[in-house]
Write a protein that holds these residues in place. Structure first.
Motif, PDB file in Angstrom:
ATOM      1  N   HIS A 281       0.775  -1.089   0.025  1.00 42.94           N
ATOM      2  CA  HIS A 281       0.032  -0.137   0.017  1.00 42.94           C
ATOM      3  C   HIS A 281       0.776   1.065   0.163  1.00 42.94           C
ATOM      4  CE1 HIS A 281      -3.609  -2.409   0.560  1.00 42.94           C
ATOM      5  NE2 HIS A 281      -2.948  -3.148   1.692  1.00 42.94           N
ATOM      6  N   TRP A 282       0.485   2.133  -0.992  1.00 46.87           N
ATOM      7  CA  TRP A 282       1.428   3.436  -1.188  1.00 46.87           C
ATOM      8  C   TRP A 282       0.689   4.499  -0.521  1.00 46.87           C
ATOM      9  CZ3 TRP A 282       6.215   3.711  -3.686  1.00 46.87           C
ATOM     10  CH2 TRP A 282       6.866   2.554  -3.958  1.00 46.87           C
ATOM     11  N   SER A 283       1.415   5.471   0.033  1.00 53.27           N
ATOM     12  CA  SER A 283       0.925   6.730   0.469  1.00 53.27           C
ATOM     13  C   SER A 283       1.869   7.837  -0.137  1.00 53.27           C
ATOM     14  CB  SER A 283       0.566   6.628   1.825  1.00 53.27           C
ATOM     15  OG  SER A 283       0.460   8.204   2.299  1.00 53.27           O
TER      16      SER A 283
ATOM     17  N   SER B 199       2.140  11.982   0.178  1.00 55.99           N
ATOM     18  CA  SER B 199       1.752  13.122   1.314  1.00 55.99           C
ATOM     19  C   SER B 199       2.360  14.356   0.755  1.00 55.99           C
ATOM     20  CB  SER B 199       1.507  12.759   2.556  1.00 55.99           C
ATOM     21  OG  SER B 199       0.783  11.799   2.800  1.00 55.99           O
TER      22      SER B 199
ATOM     23  N   SER C  55      -7.289   6.867  -3.782  1.00 52.74           N
ATOM     24  CA  SER C  55      -8.177   7.703  -3.262  1.00 52.74           C
ATOM     25  C   SER C  55      -7.202   8.765  -2.829  1.00 52.74           C
ATOM     26  CB  SER C  55      -8.334   6.942  -1.740  1.00 52.74           C
ATOM     27  OG  SER C  55      -7.314   6.681  -1.138  1.00 52.74           O
TER      28      SER C  55
ATOM     29  N   SER D  64      -3.012  14.035   0.411  1.00 53.61           N
ATOM     30  CA  SER D  64      -2.535  12.811   0.452  1.00 53.61           C
ATOM     31  C   SER D  64      -3.189  11.811  -0.665  1.00 53.61           C
ATOM     32  CB  SER D  64      -2.748  12.030   1.901  1.00 53.61           C
ATOM     33  OG  SER D  64      -2.073  12.766   2.850  1.00 53.61           O
TER      34      SER D  64
ATOM     35  N   HIS E 130      -3.458   7.802  -2.013  1.00 47.61           N
ATOM     36  CA  HIS E 130      -3.097   6.470  -1.643  1.00 47.61           C
ATOM     37  C   HIS E 130      -3.534   5.497  -2.816  1.00 47.61           C
ATOM     38  CE1 HIS E 130      -3.043   7.977   2.601  1.00 47.61           C
ATOM     39  NE2 HIS E 130      -4.045   8.546   2.235  1.00 47.61           N
TER      40      HIS E 130
END
Length: 196
Positions: A135-137, A139, A184, A193, A195
């Motif tokens: 899972h990538w984020s 920001s 998202s 951010s 995601h």
């Protein structure tokens, strides 16, 4: 035969980057040779050196962000080097967290997301790229944010015309969908951010 115009466009972008990186590298090598002979003093030579370095950094970044991507992995050192070079002398700071090599396709999404964040920070800011358990984020934070609702709506499934400088807003959701990743977006007063 290509099944999608987008794939052909990726190959064209990659070819352009590939063909331009060699002459830019040659200019850089020439500048180093001039420096060894002592002939590279002065603001003119500094300008040429800085411009060459900037062009090389952009081509390396564009090749990942806009070129074809597969599951071949890119090591942390290469990714950090590209990000350091692309932000040198700018008001943008990027902190890349993942330690392990990552699939090129995911790095491409992260680079596009980073460009989206950068668009929202006209006075500069910082971007943090994280990946954990697939899972990538990404920001972005800044004292002043400029979140164009039309552009950011594009990431949520909206349809709007984009300029060449905004193409990342069109490509990011397309590539995420191709990879079966749900994209998202969260916005706040001093940050955003993404995601996937």
């Amino acid at each position: 035969m290509f099944d999608a115009p987008g794939k052909l466009a990726e190959l064209i972008g990659s070819r352009i980057c590939h063909d331009l990186i060699s002459p830019i590298g040659a200019i850089s090598n020439g500048l180093e040779l001039l420096e060894l002979t002592g002939a590279s003093n002065g603001p003119e030579m500094d300008l040429i050196a800085d411009s060459t370095s900037n062009a090389s950094a952009r081509l390396r970044f564009f090749r990942i962000a806009f070129g074809p991507a597969d599951h071949q992995k890119i090591g942390r050192n290469e990714i950090v080097s590209v990000l350091d070079d692309i932000t040198k002398g700018t008001r943008l700071a990027v902190h890349y967290v993942p330690i392990e090599p990552q699939p090129r396709s995911f790095v491409r999404l992260a680079f596009l997301a980073m460009q989206c964040c950068e668009t929202a920070m006209p006075l500069g800011g910082s971007v943090r790229i994280e990946a954990e358990n697939g899972h990538w984020s990404i920001s972005g934070t800044a004292e002043k944010m400029n979140l164009d609702p039309t552009l950011w709506g594009h990431l949520k499934g909206g349809q709007a015309a984009v300029t060449a400088a905004q193409v990342q807003f069109a490509l990011l959701p397309l590539h995420a969908t191709d990879m079966n990743r749900a994209l998202s977006v969260e916005t706040r007063e001093n940050g955003v951010s993404l995601h996937f």
